[in-house]
Design a protein around this motif. Structure first.
Motif, PDB file in Angstrom:
ATOM      1  N   SER A  58     -17.501 -15.104  67.596  1.00 16.99           N
ATOM      2  CA  SER A  58     -16.951 -15.179  66.354  1.00 16.99           C
ATOM      3  C   SER A  58     -18.015 -14.751  65.010  1.00 16.99           C
ATOM      4  CB  SER A  58     -16.702 -16.782  65.913  1.00 16.99           C
ATOM      5  OG  SER A  58     -17.682 -17.290  66.281  1.00 16.99           O
ATOM      6  N   HIS A  59     -19.358 -14.875  65.702  1.00 13.86           N
ATOM      7  CA  HIS A  59     -20.376 -14.400  64.719  1.00 13.86           C
ATOM      8  C   HIS A  59     -20.300 -12.653  64.341  1.00 13.86           C
ATOM      9  CE1 HIS A  59     -21.986 -18.184  64.354  1.00 13.86           C
ATOM     10  NE2 HIS A  59     -22.524 -18.296  65.704  1.00 13.86           N
ATOM     11  N   MET A  62     -17.702 -12.447  61.712  1.00 12.29           N
ATOM     12  CA  MET A  62     -18.418 -12.860  60.368  1.00 12.29           C
ATOM     13  C   MET A  62     -19.146 -11.726  59.761  1.00 12.29           C
ATOM     14  SD  MET A  62     -20.290 -16.243  59.267  1.00 12.29           S
ATOM     15  CE  MET A  62     -21.659 -15.624  60.184  1.00 12.29           C
TER      16      MET A  62
END
Length: 333
Positions: A58-59, A62
């Motif tokens: 998920s990083h 982002m």
């Protein structure tokens, strides 16, 4: 033979005895090879899936979103500043030497060694480097995603370099200064625009919008290729900012439009970095041309920053996939 068949076999009986045995051996061998190939392909596919899933995070989404949005805004700010300060009577901010051409050109008077000549050399050389890496790595497990747009990137870079080479020819025969002296914006011929669409805009846009089908990309290329003509043409100093802005907007918007699952791939985060250095270089070129950029080589640094950034992206993809592949094989052994 007597023990086996009772009497010495004739040629026909020998063939009848051997042929079924040979056929069975060949068929069995072929089946075994086929099964091994299928097992190897299945294993590679499993490894590919495991490598792909292991790079999801998920990083990545982002960081990629922040980078894409930031570079997109910086590109729009750049073109807004350029348009404003190239208006008649506007002074300051933009370097005067850059404003004369829309590029920071080194060695304009030196045949075959101007910034446009060196752009051609750099684009061809590093496209060949990227092409060799693509040929060696494209089918390795884990390299499908990094390899997706490499061919079009190479084609677009070559088209970009050839366009600079054409301008370099104009330096040598004097047409460049003649065209620059014209007050009216010269409209290119239809045949030139068709070639420019096919060998410049389409491959560049396809490389930057790999997730969009070719027909839509071709239509977008038609719009950006012929659009300025309907608006009265572009001033020479706006040619480069126009191309850069179209490419950057197309690239970053198409990246931001990816699904959340696609954005979790490491390639999403890393690919957004490809435009970071070229963006910084373009600001330096426009604002600091006479300060240091021209003497350092001029516009060639912009071209070099693009293709080298793609090479770094591709090498990083290979490094990560190799590491993941090694770890996955150790787990499956």
């Amino acid at each position: 033979w007597r023990c086996w068949l009772g009497s010495p076999p004739a040629n026909g009986r020998l063939k009848n005895a051997i042929f079924p045995i040979a056929s069975t051996v060949v068929a069995t061998t072929a089946t075994a090879v086929s099964l091994n190939d299928e097992q190897e392909q299945s294993k590679n596919k499993s490894i590919e899936i495991m490598c792909k899933s292991s790079t999801r995070n998920s990083h990545h989404a982002m960081v990629g979103n922040v980078l894409n949005a930031s570079i997109l805004l910086a590109s729009l700010l750049y073109v807004a500043v350029v348009i404003h300060f190239t208006q008649p009577g506007k002074r300051g901010v933009l370097d005067n030497e850059w404003k004369e051409d829309g590029f920071c050109i080194h060695n304009k008077e030196v045949p075959y060694w101007s910034s446009f000549d060196t752009c051609l050399y750099v684009d061809v050389f590093f496209s060949a480097v990227l092409g060799i890496l693509y040929w060696k790595w494209r089918e390795l497990p884990g390299m499908k995603a990094p390899s997706k747009n490499i061919l079009m990137t190479i084609m677009g870079t070559l088209g970009h370099g050839i366009a600079h080479g054409v301008e370099a020819i104009k330096f040598r025969d004097g047409r460049y200064e003649e065209e620059k002296a014209l007050e009216d914006v010269e409209t290119p011929s239809f045949s030139f625009l068709v070639l420019f669409w096919a060998f410049f805009w389409f491959p560049l846009l396809k490389a930057t919008m790999g997730n969009i089908n070719s027909f839509k990309v071709a239509m977008i290329a038609v719009a950006v290729n012929w659009g300025p003509g309907f608006a009265g043409g572009l001033k020479k100093e706006l040619g480069f900012p126009y191309v850069q802005t179209v490419i950057n907007v197309a690239f970053h918007l198409s990246q931001l439009a990816l699904s959340s699952k696609e954005k979790q791939q490491r390639e999403y985060m890393m690919l957004s970095l490809v435009n970071l250095i070229p963006c910084l270089v373009s600001w330096n070129e426009a604002f600091l041309c006479s300060s240091y950029f021209k003497s350092a080589g001029g516009h060639v640094w912009y071209d070099a920053s693009i293709i080298i950034s793609y090479i770094v992206f591709y090498v990083d993809g290979y490094r990560v996939s190799s590491t993941q592949l090694l770890g996955t094989k150790q787990k499956t052994m």
